[in-house]
Design an enzyme around this catalytic site. Sequence first.
Site, PDB file in Angstrom:
ATOM      1  NE  ARG A 126      33.963  35.702  34.132  1.00 40.03           N
ATOM      2  CZ  ARG A 126      34.759  36.580  34.742  1.00 40.03           C
ATOM      3  NH1 ARG A 126      35.573  36.164  35.704  1.00 40.03           N
ATOM      4  NH2 ARG A 126      34.731  37.853  34.413  1.00 40.03           N
TER       5      ARG A 126
ATOM      6  CG  ASP B  66      47.207  37.291  37.002  1.00 42.38           C
ATOM      7  OD1 ASP B  66      46.922  38.502  36.917  1.00 42.38           O
ATOM      8  OD2 ASP B  66      46.345  36.409  37.168  1.00 42.38           O
TER       9      ASP B  66
END
Length: 291
Positions: free
Chosen positions: A48, A160
């Site tokens: 990632r 979030d």
Amino acid sequence: MPFSARLQPRPDDDDHLSLVTFNKIATLIGQEVGIRLPPAKRLMIEGRLRKRVRALGLDGFEAYGKHLFREDGLASELPYLINAVTTNKTDFFREPEHFELMEKLLVPTLITERKSERNPLIKVWSAASSTGAEAYTIAMVMADLAAQRRDFRFAVLGTDISTDVLDQGRAAIYPAEQIAPVPQAMQSRHLMFSRRPGIRPEVRIAPELRRLVQFRRLNLMDGSYPFDRDVDIIFLRNVLIYFDKADQSSVISRLIGHLRPGGYLLLGHSESMIGTSITMRQVAPAVFQKV
């Protein structure tokens, strides 16, 4: 080009995240957002972060580690690191039993308890909203129920920690295949389908529904949350599994403080055992009512 040349690895394929640097990143993420990153996650995190290393023009992961942990690097780089390492699995109508329960029991009960109010505002919070699929699923169910009953209003908040997924939620554009779980009648009422040829089919949430859903950034590890304390229903599903027991307890306690008496907290089905320590009345699997 010779066949052997085509098999040559890219220059960064031999560059890997050292265990030392990974452990420092894991400790940082645990402190900042409560997510545990065991050693088995090292290759995933490496994959990632590779794009981020390239974007910064750095020589490799060790250079990235030095960039991240220098005195002036952490503040600017931390949001990008959090976006990279957080898991954002989400679907429309995930664990559909909860939405059916909300429609048939939770909202009717809340309205009955507030019968002295004319047209009460029902507030629903998706506390780990990811790209917005859960928040918009809530909104679809609530919109249809409100149209049927005509005796309440509603608002949905999605929060979030990842700025990337919050931007996606605000845009409200999704691949067409992602909305497969949405019932056909709801698709007709609440979705707009792209008609442009030659691209991957996409849909967008209708503006009437988008106006009823807000997205805000929130770190669940913060000591307090800057939101209303009269929320009716909070969804906190499939995120606590990434926290240790102490952080689970702290997050749940803070969220309960934002529920009005009689309000409901919904956890993921995989987190039902976490709820056994909650001082609330259990009304269904992974569903708790504040008394």
